[in-house]
Design an enzyme around this catalytic site. Structure first.
Site, PDB file in Angstrom:
ATOM      1  N   LYS A  24       0.811  -1.211   0.000  1.00  0.00           N
ATOM      2  CA  LYS A  24       0.000   0.000   0.000  1.00  0.00           C
ATOM      3  C   LYS A  24       0.851   1.272   0.000  1.00  0.00           C
ATOM      4  O   LYS A  24       0.603   2.193  -0.773  1.00  0.00           O
ATOM      5  CB  LYS A  24      -0.843  -0.040   1.275  1.00  0.00           C
ATOM      6  N   ARG A  99      -9.479   2.864   9.455  1.00  0.00           N
ATOM      7  CA  ARG A  99      -9.102   1.500   9.832  1.00  0.00           C
ATOM      8  C   ARG A  99     -10.302   0.665  10.229  1.00  0.00           C
ATOM      9  O   ARG A  99     -10.178  -0.543  10.420  1.00  0.00           O
ATOM     10  CB  ARG A  99      -8.143   1.537  11.031  1.00  0.00           C
ATOM     11  N   ARG A 133      10.534 -10.486   4.413  1.00  0.00           N
ATOM     12  CA  ARG A 133      10.995  -9.124   4.117  1.00  0.00           C
ATOM     13  C   ARG A 133      12.271  -8.790   4.889  1.00  0.00           C
ATOM     14  O   ARG A 133      12.411  -9.105   6.056  1.00  0.00           O
ATOM     15  CB  ARG A 133       9.882  -8.134   4.497  1.00  0.00           C
ATOM     16  N   ARG A 164      12.667  -6.679  10.352  1.00  0.00           N
ATOM     17  CA  ARG A 164      11.966  -5.859  11.345  1.00  0.00           C
ATOM     18  C   ARG A 164      11.376  -6.738  12.440  1.00  0.00           C
ATOM     19  O   ARG A 164      10.906  -7.837  12.166  1.00  0.00           O
ATOM     20  CB  ARG A 164      10.833  -5.083  10.669  1.00  0.00           C
ATOM     21  N   ARG A 175      -1.053  -9.273  13.234  1.00  0.00           N
ATOM     22  CA  ARG A 175      -1.377  -8.080  12.433  1.00  0.00           C
ATOM     23  C   ARG A 175      -2.420  -8.408  11.365  1.00  0.00           C
ATOM     24  O   ARG A 175      -3.338  -7.626  11.113  1.00  0.00           O
ATOM     25  CB  ARG A 175      -0.114  -7.527  11.762  1.00  0.00           C
TER      26      ARG A 175
END
Ligand SMILES: [Zn+2]
Length: 219
Positions: A24, A99, A133, A164, A175
């Site tokens: 996004k 959200r 990632r 991360r 998430r």
């Protein structure tokens, strides 16, 4: 009759939806550049309000400092203030807001929208994307382990890559669960208002951008 055809920039009031890992943020930057409209990321405007100690920023910080979620009404106020700025008159792209359906209802009272773009990636692919990632510690560029062939340095700046903290499997699962529960109902919400356009996010970033721009040109 007699109504002038709006310039492209005037009908670019865009909400961008997509699960974590759908790309996004990358698409928001491209759209903002292409149409010269502000990219409004809620993370960025929170940080700015907190840094500048605006009244609403001080309130937001009081929740964050206690480790609590910022209430919807505070978030809505911050977005409302941002959308009232001059650079939003001809359009904007909202990234990270709304959200949930409560925020979406509030947004409709603040501004009209021209389109809601949903960057869709199948859930099973999101997990692989996020846990694979790796991010550059120097320039912030993102990579995926499948394309690194064992390298652990950035092709752009040579710095080391890292994973991360919130890209581990358990956190990613949490998430994605939050997204499905809170944000996915927005897809039905906007579909019912005939604002939703779905874009296939399961292809390389340039192909996604091409599809996004194609949708926007046809508005
Ligand atoms: Zn780098």
């Amino acid at each position: 009759m007699g109504t002038p055809t709006p310039e492209i920039g005037e009908k670019m009031k865009i909400v961008l939806l997509g699960a974590p890992g759908a790309g996004k943020g990358t698409q928001a930057v491209k759209i903002a550049e292409k149409y010269n409209i502000p990219h409004i990321s809620t993370g960025d405007i929170f940080r700015k309000n907190i840094k500048e100690q605006t009244p609403i920023g001080v309130i937001a910080k009081s929740y964050i400092d206690k480790g609590n979620l910022v209430p919807d009404d505070v978030t809505i106020e911050i977005v409302k203030n941002r959308l009232a700025e001059d650079d939003c008159k001809k359009g904007f792209i909202l990234d990270g807001f709304p959200r949930n359906v409560y925020q979406a209802e509030a947004l409709l009272n603040i501004t009209e929208l021209n389109v809601v773009l949903d960057i869709h990636v199948p859930t099973e692919n999101l997990m692989a994307r996020l846990t694979g990632r790796r991010v550059c510690s120097g320039c912030g560029e993102s990579y995926h382990v499948t394309t690194l062939e064992g390298r652990n340095t950035c092709a752009r700046c040579g710095e080391n890559l890292y994973q991360r903290d919130d890209d581990n499997e358990q956190t990613v699962a949490e998430r994605l669960a939050v997204y499905h529960k809170q944000t996915e109902p927005l897809i039905e919400f906007y579909k019912a208002k005939a604002l939703l356009k779905t874009v296939n996010g399961d292809q390389d970033a340039d192909a996604v951008t091409a599809e996004v721009l194609n949708v926007l040109e046809r508005l």
